[in-house]
Scaffold this active site. Structure first.
Site, PDB file in Angstrom:
ATOM      1  CD  GLU A   1      -2.697  -0.996   2.582  1.00  0.00           C
ATOM      2  OE1 GLU A   1      -3.768  -1.164   1.965  1.00  0.00           O
ATOM      3  OE2 GLU A   1      -2.946  -0.824   3.245  1.00  0.00           O
TER       4      GLU A   1
ATOM      5  CB  SER B   1      10.206   7.516   8.996  1.00  0.00           C
ATOM      6  OG  SER B   1       9.735   6.908  10.667  1.00  0.00           O
TER       7      SER B   1
ATOM      8  CG  LEU C   1      11.507   8.166  20.753  1.00  0.00           C
ATOM      9  CD1 LEU C   1      12.737   7.861  20.891  1.00  0.00           C
ATOM     10  CD2 LEU C   1      11.920   9.911  21.243  1.00  0.00           C
TER      11      LEU C   1
ATOM     12  CB  CYS D   1       0.679   6.487  11.714  1.00  0.00           C
ATOM     13  SG  CYS D   1       1.911   8.403  10.268  1.00  0.00           S
TER      14      CYS D   1
END
Ligand code: SF4
Length: 343
Positions: free
Chosen positions: A85, A190, A214, A335
């Site tokens: 995706e 990322s 994080l 996300c």
């Protein structure tokens, strides 16, 4: 689009090298959908390129568009039938950001991430990564969306630094002005925080932005949320980030998905402040707070009010922190929500 394959076809046919420039300009400059559209090419070349150097090595299965049109998600089938995706977001009127996947599935198993629950299936090739951008450029042309893809973020399915060679090649192709021509400062990678990968990335791509997932600044909690922390604890990550800043001196984004009652307490904010201060150059870190997008995991998002409180605590301590506008949750394209039904 792997130009190397097109170059071979042209060479094998004994044609002059300028034919490759014509292909390049048509594919990257005009985002043509087939070689037939490149009328300056001889017919024989068009036919051979169609046979041996497909423009896209992936095909859309499904494209979803959010009701406000600011987020689009595509499921793309690769040549071996696997599906990944990719997402296209419009965070502001003049910006279109493509979020690309680098692996089918992911081995890292972050608890809040649907991709992590799939497990690792395989790495993508450089071409499969950059073709996601080309796919969106063609989609935008077809849909009459203006502006072109301005930004690319490597935040889709997979851990980019665990597929370093392909990711590095795809970055070179993306920022190459003769190919996609995306400005290096408009590209972000990322990572979950693989120290060796971060250092290698700093040396190879000091102009490209780095983001670190994080999500917690204490080892015990972070190991629960991001299992990679057991192999690469915060002290190691901190050392890698210090070395990164020694080479790059670009601002690093620290991503922090807020989970109600888990990592959104005052003590979590204080631990985050202490972590950033220990890194020595707090002005070069920017905390990006994300309102968690629910996946199957039994985790709840922090309320917006609590998220503001968390942000205020960081700001009061002198950190730079923003609360990210969440796009795409209504099409499960936000996300942590990317997953493929077929592996
Ligand atoms: S957040 Fe990233 S590294 Fe973690 S499981 Fe998901 S895709 Fe993998």
């Amino acid at each position: 689009m792997d130009l190397r394959r097109a170059a071979k076809v042209i060479k094998d046919l004994g044609l002059p090298p300028y034919r490759l420039d014509q292909v390049r300009r048509a594919v990257f400059g005009h985002a043509v959908s087939s070689y037939e559209e490149i009328s300056v090419l001889p017919m024989e070349l068009r036919a051979e390129l169609t046979r041996s150097a497909a423009i896209l090595c992936l095909a859309p299965r499904e494209v979803l568009v959010s009701p406000d049109g600011r987020a689009r998600k595509a499921a793309l089938a690769l040549l071996d039938g696997k599906v990944v995706e990719t997402v296209l977001l419009r965070p502001s009127p003049r910006r279109w950001t493509a979020c690309v996947s680098t692996q089918v599935g992911c081995a890292f198993g972050c608890v809040f991430c649907a991709t992590g629950r799939m497990g690792f299936v395989r790495d993508l090739t450089a071409e499969e990564i950059t073709d996601q951008v080309l796919f969106w450029r063609r989609h935008m042309l077809r849909e009459g969306l203006e502006g072109g893809v301005s930004n690319v973020v490597y935040m889709g399915m997979g851990e980019p630094l665990a597929n370093y060679a392909a990711v590095a090649q795809s970055l070179k192709d993306l920022i190459d002005p003769r190919q996609h021509g995306i400005g290096a400062r408009h590209v972000s990678v990322s990572t979950v925080g693989i120290p060796q990968g971060i250092e290698r990335f700093a040396a190879d791509f000091p102009q490209i932005n780095l983001a670190v997932s994080l999500h917690a600044a204490e080892d015990e909690l972070r190991s629960r949320l991001v299992p990679a922390n057991r192999a690469f604890p915060l002290a190691e990550l901190a050392r890698a980030l210090e070395r990164y800043l020694g080479i790059s001196s670009r601002k690093v984004l620290l991503e922090y998905a807020l989970l109600a009652g888990v990592n959104d307490r005052a003590r979590d904010a204080d631990a985050l402040v202490a972590f950033v201060r220990r890194l020595g150059r707090p002005e070069l870190f920017h905390v990006n707070l994300i309102l968690y997008n629910p996946t199957e995991a039994s985790l709840r998002p922090t309320s917006e009010l609590e998220a503001r409180r968390f942000q205020d605590r960081l700001l009061a301590a002198g950190l730079k922190a923003t609360l990210r506008q969440s796009l795409g949750a209504d099409i499960r394209g936000a996300c942590g929500q990317l997953v493929s039904e077929r592996r």
